[in-house]
Design an enzyme around this catalytic site. Structure first.
Site, short mmCIF file in Angstrom:
data_model
loop_
_atom_site.label_atom_id
_atom_site.label_comp_id
_atom_site.label_asym_id
_atom_site.label_seq_id
_atom_site.Cartn_x
_atom_site.Cartn_y
_atom_site.Cartn_z
N GLY A 79 0.91 -13.21 -0.44
CA GLY A 79 0.56 -12.00 -1.23
C GLY A 79 0.87 -11.09 -0.17
O GLY A 79 2.00 -10.16 0.02
N CYS A 90 -16.55 11.81 -1.77
CA CYS A 90 -17.91 12.18 -1.52
C CYS A 90 -18.63 11.19 -0.96
O CYS A 90 -19.54 10.61 -1.64
CB CYS A 90 -18.64 12.85 -2.76
N1 LLP Z 1 -3.77 -17.45 -2.93
C1 LLP Z 1 -5.14 -17.35 -3.58
C2 LLP Z 1 -5.80 -18.20 -4.16
C3 LLP Z 1 -5.87 -16.13 -2.88
O1 LLP Z 1 -7.23 -16.03 -3.04
C4 LLP Z 1 -5.18 -15.24 -2.12
C5 LLP Z 1 -5.84 -14.07 -1.65
C6 LLP Z 1 -3.98 -15.46 -1.92
C7 LLP Z 1 -3.31 -16.80 -2.26
C8 LLP Z 1 -3.22 -14.36 -1.03
O2 LLP Z 1 -3.48 -14.29 0.21
P1 LLP Z 1 -2.53 -13.48 1.08
O3 LLP Z 1 -1.09 -14.08 1.22
O4 LLP Z 1 -2.27 -12.17 0.59
O5 LLP Z 1 -3.44 -13.42 2.57
N2 LLP Z 1 -8.74 -7.77 -0.47
C9 LLP Z 1 -8.42 -8.51 0.97
C10 LLP Z 1 -7.64 -9.72 0.93
C11 LLP Z 1 -8.33 -10.53 -0.30
C12 LLP Z 1 -7.57 -11.79 -0.32
C13 LLP Z 1 -7.88 -12.66 -1.86
N3 LLP Z 1 -7.13 -13.74 -2.11
C14 LLP Z 1 -7.84 -7.62 1.97
O6 LLP Z 1 -7.48 -6.44 1.65
O7 LLP Z 1 -7.59 -8.02 3.07
#
Ligand code: LLP
Length: 431
Positions: free
Chosen positions: A292, A361
């Site tokens: 992602g 705020c």
């Molecule tokens: N697959 C699953 C099942 C996931 O839960 C996630 C991310 C991904 C793939 C993708 O992971 P990535 O490649 O993006 O690292 N809001 C947080 C990140 C939360 C990730 C949630 N799950 C941030 O802003 O760092």
């Protein structure tokens, strides 16, 4: 520069995908999210080719669309020939509205509502990643009521504790997602899947966490998953054919972040997976990965206008911008680090130490503290880099601030892909 998309032009202005950030801010207003479409596409291609190299036709990239979801993003995924990971009926709806093939969607979530599951099965989502026992029962009843078979993958916690922020670790037993291996829960759940009519267990999934820089945990996860699949075969006589290794590949937010070539994650995990398959005489499965952040993070930036500058002698200087935690809550949530540039002074030295604050705020509404930037002035265009992932998708209307617009740049040409919210949008659901 921190991302391939970012450069400086002859006017000394920051550019993204060849487009002048000062012009973009002028033309579309601020705050503004800008993405370099070519980098999104080339990163998708990098993952796609890497999967092909290591697994031949037996693999698929699923873009984890929680990182940044909108119709145009699903269109890009479709045209690049990859699938997507979705985590709510809202994401499924967006994908399907954009003409995305639902059979290439994999539906995650630790508490999918019955109606969301029903909708997913009705539209023909390819795989449902089952996270708990009640979901299994719900899927059986949905399969029966619709007279359809539901293809599922079971989410396993492989017991891996990675080195990242606590909020984005997901592989350890103390985590709300999936079934644990250590206590036998995962095996019981896998065996139970076989008892439910209309539910086909295709394979196992794990996602160990996000923003991970080392390849070893992926290699460990791959081994553990194959070992588990082989144990399950030995216990049940059923050989599953799919393994989903999740996402989590780290990207560079600041110079000290040691971003690895994404293929190195694939290569180590694939070697480990194949060796384990050989050792356990387990047929090599179909493999999914779910990047992602790595697909959209480095391709995006956020542009703001500098407003009030408040110097507090012997304390700090607050440089306030016209957005903040409403468009990027990541510093407030995770103390996330960012690189910041003043776009109209990109060649000047970064000799000023600022706390970049938002306009909400809330004292915690900061984008970065004690960060080096160029000498700021009211009216400057300030750019926060690497905001493509988990910023627009985590934005809010706190203080009734309308969500910012999203612009894509491709070959220096820009276009709006998500309109800026209006005040009318803000009150549209009020009665
Ligand atoms: N697959 C699953 C099942 C996931 O839960 C996630 C991310 C991904 C793939 C993708 O992971 P990535 O490649 O993006 O690292 N809001 C947080 C990140 C939360 C990730 C949630 N799950 C941030 O802003 O760092």
């Amino acid at each position: 520069m921190i991302s391939k998309s970012i450069a400086v032009n002859n006017d000394g202005h920051l550019t993204i995908g060849g487009a002048d950030c000062v012009d973009l801010a002028e033309r579309y207003g601020t705050p503004l999210y800008v993405f370099d479409e070519n980098l999104i596409r080339s990163t998708i291609a990098e993952f796609r080719e890497s999967i092909k190299k290591h697994y031949g036709g037996n693999g698929r990239v699923l873009y984890a669309s929680k990182a940044f979801s909108c119709k145009e993003m699903y269109r890009i995924c479709r045209s690049e020939g990859i699938g997507a990971d979705v985590v709510s009926a809202g994401e499924i709806y967006t994908a399907v509205s954009a003409g995305f093939d639902p059979s290439l969607l994999v539906f995650h979530g630790n508490n999918k509502a019955y109606d969301e599951l029903l909708y997913a099965v009705k539209v023909g989502v390819g795989r449902i990643v089952v996270d708990n026992f009640s979901e299994l029962k719900n899927l059986e009843s949905i399969a029966e009521s619709l007279g359809k078979e539901v293809n599922i993958i079971l989410r396993i916690k492989p017991g891996i504790d990675v080195h990242t922020h606590d909020y984005i670790k997901t592989g350890q037993i103390d985590c709300k997602f999936g079934f644990a291996l250590e206590n036998g829960e995962a095996m019981n759940a896998a065996l139970e899947c076989l008892e439910h009519k209309g539910v086909n267990l295709k394979g196992f999934h794990c996602h160990i966490g996000s923003q991970i820089f080392t390849t070893e945990p992926f290699c460990d996860a791959a081994k553990i998953m194959i070992q588990f699949a082989a144990d399950f075969r030995d216990k049940s006589g059923v050989t599953v054919t799919e393994i989903d290794l999740g996402g989590g590949f780290g990207v560079k937010y600041v110079e000290s972040d040691d971003q690895q070539p994404f293929d190195s994650f694939m290569a180590t995990a694939a070697d480990a997976l194949k060796a384990e398959c050989d050792r356990l005489h387990f047929p090599i499965s179909f493999v999914y990965i779910e990047p992602g952040r790595s697909i959209v993070g480095p391709a995006g930036i956020t542009l703001y206008k500098v407003g009030a500058i408040k110097h507090i002698e012997n304390v700090r200087t607050f440089v306030s911008v016209d957005g903040g935690m409403s468009d990027n809550p990541r510093y407030a949530l995770y103390n996330a680090e960012y690189t910041i540039e003043i776009a109209n002074k990109a060649t000047e030295p970064k000799s000023f130490v600022a706390t970049v604050a938002g306009k909400c705020c809330e004292s915690g509404d900061l984008l970065q503290e004690h960060v080096k930037i160029q000498q700021p002035d009211v009216g400057d265009t300030l750019a926060v880099l690497t905001t493509g992932a988990y910023c627009y998708s985590m934005a809010s209307n706190y203080n009734r601030i309308p969500r910012a617009a999203v612009v894509f740049v491709k070959d220096k040409e820009s276009r709006v892909v998500i309109n800026r919210e209006t005040y009318e949008d803000i009150i549209k659901n009020d009665v």
